[in-house]
Design an enzyme around this catalytic site. Structure first.
Site, PDB file in Angstrom:
ATOM      1  N   SER A 279       1.366  -1.056  -0.262  1.00 12.37           N
ATOM      2  CA  SER A 279      -0.116   0.186  -0.154  1.00 12.37           C
ATOM      3  C   SER A 279       0.811   1.002   0.156  1.00 12.37           C
ATOM      4  O   SER A 279       1.574   1.153  -0.969  1.00 12.37           O
ATOM      5  CB  SER A 279      -0.884   0.288   1.534  1.00 12.37           C
ATOM      6  N   THR A 280       0.418   2.155   0.971  1.00 10.06           N
ATOM      7  CA  THR A 280       1.682   3.498   0.844  1.00 10.06           C
ATOM      8  C   THR A 280       3.234   3.418   1.042  1.00 10.06           C
ATOM      9  O   THR A 280       3.441   2.500   1.970  1.00 10.06           O
ATOM     10  CB  THR A 280       1.044   4.177   2.668  1.00 10.06           C
TER      11      THR A 280
ATOM     12  N   HIS B 271      -2.719  -1.221  -3.340  1.00  8.34           N
ATOM     13  CA  HIS B 271      -3.346   0.189  -3.098  1.00  8.34           C
ATOM     14  C   HIS B 271      -3.198   1.302  -3.815  1.00  8.34           C
ATOM     15  O   HIS B 271      -2.498   2.224  -3.769  1.00  8.34           O
ATOM     16  CB  HIS B 271      -4.131   0.043  -1.838  1.00  8.34           C
TER      17      HIS B 271
ATOM     18  N   MET C  25      -0.391   1.298   5.068  1.00  3.47           N
ATOM     19  CA  MET C  25      -0.697   1.762   5.776  1.00  3.47           C
ATOM     20  C   MET C  25      -1.981   0.354   6.396  1.00  3.47           C
ATOM     21  O   MET C  25      -3.244   0.530   5.429  1.00  3.47           O
ATOM     22  CB  MET C  25      -1.638   3.404   5.897  1.00  3.47           C
TER      23      MET C  25
ATOM     24  N   ASP D 211      -4.562  -4.165   6.268  1.00 10.83           N
ATOM     25  CA  ASP D 211      -5.176  -5.635   5.021  1.00 10.83           C
ATOM     26  C   ASP D 211      -3.992  -6.724   4.332  1.00 10.83           C
ATOM     27  O   ASP D 211      -3.113  -6.353   4.284  1.00 10.83           O
ATOM     28  CB  ASP D 211      -5.214  -4.189   3.609  1.00 10.83           C
TER      29      ASP D 211
END
Length: 354
Positions: free
Chosen positions: A175-176, A201, A294, A297
């Protein structure tokens, strides 16, 4: 009393500055300490106020946001969330911002700005909280628009042919900070690899240009996953923005299944959807990897994979932009090895050789 997260808003639109200020100041743990209409005014505010994070537009007078971001990251690195209509168009602008050091991007609504920003308010403040605690990376050099495809470093070992012949699989969640982390991992891998499936993401319109960029610099063939396509060695399949990616078995082979079902862990695509499908189909032959991001998930899906026989790696805290997703996977007992980002590709190749 806990110190508030201090934000500077940079946008040439007075309405946008007011709306963002209102959204941020409603939160009990953050405040806007300054707002600037252009990068030159922003520079003075940032020098004087040393904010914890900045929101930054791209299209602005005197100097565009990308040029300002480049200078900021070299002279006074500060966590930045890009908020711009250009980020929604995807590809090069948003990806270039993250290459330059932006922590994340949020799409500014093109129509009905006030309503759109209210709807995006939770995402904006959540990303600002995360950005304020993020580890900033050194910005990458600006890539050439004509970068040739090249193989992985000659010193890197080749993946054993048995790993390909025996239907091995690699599954990655991020993600991030994951756009650069994924690039680092893939650049360390040769062309002769088992299929690699990825959930990063990203919103719609980002994933296809992202895959195209990676395809231009990696030895592997990188593409956005398509409904029903069969997984093939030497290929990397990235889940499309706003669609879950799962795997299904048809005629003895694994195929991509794209789903528009409900969000999972507030995400679509979600890492858990991919990992859960692998746990049911091919976990014993799968190597799982959790990169920076972040939230939580993928933690439970990775645990399901491990319990079904997968071997799992996670990026360590020091090399993560945000340690959330690897941390939660480690906490769940889903991870076999925790490694710095620059050691993950070599670890993948070692595991394939076992």
């Amino acid at each position: 009393m806990k110190q508030l997260i201090r934000i500077v808003v940079v946008d040439d639109s007075a309405l946008m500055r007011k709306l963002l200020t209102d959204i941020i100041n409603r939160e009990s743990d953050m405040e806007v300490v300054g707002a600037a209409p252009d990068p030159y005014a922003a520079r003075e505010l940032i020098r004087a106020l040393s904010p914890d994070a900045i929101t930054l537009d791209i299209e602005m007078p005197k100097m565009n946001g990308l040029d300002f971001l480049d200078k900021l990251m070299r002279l006074k690195p500060t966590p930045v969330i890009m908020i711009s209509t250009l980020t929604a168009a995807g590809s090069d602008t948003a990806l270039r911002a993250m290459e330059l050091g932006a922590v994340d991007c949020v799409a500014k609504p093109k129509l009905d700005l006030q309503r759109g920003l209210r709807e995006a308010g939770e995402e904006i403040v959540e990303k600002l909280r995360m950005a304020a605690g993020a580890r900033l990376r050194q910005p990458r050099a600006k890539p050439s628009s004509t970068v040739p495809r090249h193989p992985a470093t000659p010193a890197a070992p080749r993946a054993p042919s048995s790993a390909i012949q025996h239907n091995r699989l690699i599954a990655i969640g991020a993600s991030t900070g994951g756009t650069q982390a994924l690039q680092t991992v893939l650049l360390g891998l040769p062309a002769e690899m088992p299929p690699i499936v990825v959930v990063q993401h990203m919103p719609p319109a980002f994933t296809e240009p992202f895959a195209r960029r990676l395809n231009g610099i990696c030895a592997l063939t990188v593409k956005e996953a398509e409904q029903g396509e069969r997984l093939r060695p030497g290929h990397v399949y990235i889940a499309p923005g706003d669609q879950h990616l799962a795997l299904v078995r048809e005629t003895g082979h694994l195929h991509c299944q794209l789903l528009s079902s409900e969000r999972v862990n507030r995400h679509r695509p979600a890492v858990d959807v991919l990992f859960d499908s692998i746990a049911q189909l091919a976990a014993k032959r799968t190597l799982g990897v959790m990169l920076t991001g972040m939230g939580a998930d993928g933690a439970q899906g990775m645990l399901a994979m491990k319990q079904a026989g997968a071997y799992n790696l996670a990026q360590d805290e020091d090399s993560c932009v945000v340690f959330g997703m690897p941390k939660e996977a480690i906490r769940a007992g889903a991870v076999d090895e925790v490694l710095p980002l620059d050691e993950i590709a070599a670890a993948i190749l070692r595991q394939l050789a076992d």
